[in-house]
Design an enzyme around this catalytic site. Structure first.
Site, PDB file in Angstrom:
ATOM      1  N   ASP A  26     -11.127   2.742   3.430  1.00  0.00           N
ATOM      2  CA  ASP A  26     -11.253   1.292   3.403  1.00  0.00           C
ATOM      3  C   ASP A  26     -12.719   0.875   3.217  1.00  0.00           C
ATOM      4  O   ASP A  26     -13.017  -0.285   2.918  1.00  0.00           O
ATOM      5  CB  ASP A  26     -10.742   0.770   4.755  1.00  0.00           C
ATOM      6  CG  ASP A  26     -10.103  -0.589   4.674  1.00  0.00           C
ATOM      7  OD1 ASP A  26      -9.876  -1.071   3.557  1.00  0.00           O
ATOM      8  OD2 ASP A  26      -9.845  -1.174   5.734  1.00  0.00           O
ATOM      9  N   GLN A  55      -5.044  -1.849   9.285  1.00  0.00           N
ATOM     10  CA  GLN A  55      -4.916  -3.193   8.716  1.00  0.00           C
ATOM     11  C   GLN A  55      -5.547  -4.223   9.653  1.00  0.00           C
ATOM     12  O   GLN A  55      -5.279  -4.233  10.853  1.00  0.00           O
ATOM     13  CB  GLN A  55      -3.424  -3.508   8.472  1.00  0.00           C
ATOM     14  CG  GLN A  55      -3.172  -4.806   7.734  1.00  0.00           C
ATOM     15  CD  GLN A  55      -3.684  -4.802   6.288  1.00  0.00           C
ATOM     16  OE1 GLN A  55      -3.694  -3.773   5.627  1.00  0.00           O
ATOM     17  NE2 GLN A  55      -4.086  -5.948   5.810  1.00  0.00           N
ATOM     18  N   LYS A 103       0.846  -1.204   0.000  1.00  0.00           N
ATOM     19  CA  LYS A 103       0.000   0.000   0.000  1.00  0.00           C
ATOM     20  C   LYS A 103       0.881   1.253   0.000  1.00  0.00           C
ATOM     21  O   LYS A 103       0.612   2.212  -0.729  1.00  0.00           O
ATOM     22  CB  LYS A 103      -0.950  -0.014   1.200  1.00  0.00           C
ATOM     23  CG  LYS A 103      -2.064  -1.042   1.020  1.00  0.00           C
ATOM     24  CD  LYS A 103      -2.799  -1.413   2.290  1.00  0.00           C
ATOM     25  CE  LYS A 103      -3.778  -2.539   1.997  1.00  0.00           C
ATOM     26  NZ  LYS A 103      -4.351  -3.175   3.181  1.00  0.00           N
TER      27      LYS A 103
HETATM   28  N1  GUN Z   1      -6.990  -7.253   5.741  1.00  0.00           N
HETATM   29  C1  GUN Z   1      -7.259  -7.986   4.644  1.00  0.00           C
HETATM   30  N2  GUN Z   1      -7.973  -7.267   3.761  1.00  0.00           N
HETATM   31  C2  GUN Z   1      -8.170  -6.056   4.314  1.00  0.00           C
HETATM   32  C3  GUN Z   1      -8.853  -4.875   3.886  1.00  0.00           C
HETATM   33  O1  GUN Z   1      -9.429  -4.783   2.804  1.00  0.00           O
HETATM   34  N3  GUN Z   1      -8.825  -3.848   4.755  1.00  0.00           N
HETATM   35  C4  GUN Z   1      -8.211  -3.920   5.960  1.00  0.00           C
HETATM   36  N4  GUN Z   1      -8.235  -2.848   6.741  1.00  0.00           N
HETATM   37  N5  GUN Z   1      -7.576  -4.989   6.387  1.00  0.00           N
HETATM   38  C5  GUN Z   1      -7.555  -6.049   5.571  1.00  0.00           C
END
Ligand code: GUN
Length: 297
Positions: A120, A97, A53
């Site tokens: 998100d 995350q 990211k």
């Molecule tokens: N962990 C796995 N996929 C995601 C996601 O799309 N967003 C977040 N915040 N954590 C994740």
């Protein structure tokens, strides 16, 4: 043999669009979109997602920071960190995350994010708006799935979409997104899950199957019908002593058998995972835009 739905290629197309749009946005407003990613603890898969990211932000021309916090952080310290990012004018988007280490209340943590910065798309406000068909930040993985379908000529409209899995970050939002009376959606949606005695009863009816179960290669050829379009959301590590790292990544779908009878299928790796990051970038630019608009009024 099925057509391969190439997530890498589609994600690249989207990222190139975002790079262009960001250039124009920065020039006209003088604002650089900013994303903060919070990683709590040292889960290796989460570390690698967070790193990708950050790299993507750099490529888009965004400002980004990663807050790496210890697994034993107190919930109040984590909430204070989010609160300070909520008030930081350089930050337009915040992503925590998931999953979080045990002991931290995921719901309280997510609800602390300013909904205007929920890039998100997992805050209850974003999810609520999604369910009633209002414009909002779309959860990244579901939005990525929708883009993959639409951009490969597999528009879900009028199709029977069967989602396997009911998680808050994939199953529930993708089902709600695809049933909206909107372009790129308008599907008849079934959600199958572990509560079903036999999920193949449902998966066999799918025109479009979205597998988000979290179980390696759980969907096999005998569970789908010929000509199905398959989106595999799973990212599972399975032990493989023949490889230097000792594991390989597989999806929730048994690719080898299902790809022989499907019309189209997304691979793992090279599928949905890359789309999630692209959609996060798109949402971050959108957040910066909305913030600039609010400042104008
Ligand atoms: N962990 C796995 N996929 C995601 C996601 O799309 N967003 C977040 N915040 N954590 C994740």
């Amino acid at each position: 043999m099925a057509e391969i739905i190439d997530g890498k290629k589609i994600a690249e197309e989207i990222k190139l669009e975002i790079i262009q749009d960001t250039k124009v946005f920065k020039k006209t407003t003088g604002i650089t979109p900013g994303l903060a990613v919070i990683l709590v603890g040292g889960d290796p898969a989460s570390q690698s997602y967070v790193a990708s990211k950050g790299k993507a932000c750099e490529r888009m021309g965004f400002y980004s920071i990663t807050e790496k916090l210890p697994a034993d952080i107190s919930e109040s310290d984590l909430l204070a960190c989010i609160d300070s990012l909520n008030r930081d004018p350089k930050i337009h988007g915040i992503l925590v995350q998931l999953p979080l280490p045990k002991g931290l209340n995921e719901h309280r943590v997510i609800e602390t994010i300013d909904p205007n910065k929920d890039v998100d798309g997992i805050h209850p406000m974003s999810i609520g708006k999604l369910v009633i068909g209002l414009d909002t930040f779309k959860s990244c993985t579901p939005a990525g799935i929708q883009e993959m379908l639409v951009r490969t000529g597999n528009d879900p409209s009028g199709k029977h979409v069967v989602v396997v899995g009911r998680s808050n970050i994939v199953g529930k939002p993708v089902a709600n997104m695809l049933l909206q009376k909107q372009t790129g959606a308008n599907a008849v949606v079934t959600v199958a899950h572990t509560g079903a005695a036999d999920i193949s009863k449902f998966t066999k009816q799918a025109d479009i199957l979205i597998a988000a179960i979290g179980k390696p290669e759980a969907i096999t050829a005998s569970m789908v019908r010929e000509g199905v379009v398959v989106i595999d959301v799973g990212i599972n590590r399975v032990e493989d002593a023949s490889l230097p790292k000792g594991y390989r990544i597989v999806g929730d779908v048994h690719f080898e058998s299902v790809s022989k009878i499907a019309k189209a299928i997304s691979p793992v790796p090279g599928g949905v995972g890359l789309m999630t990051v692209a959609m996060l970038m798109k949402n971050t630019l959108r957040a910066a835009r909305l913030n600039a608009k609010r400042a104008e009024t």
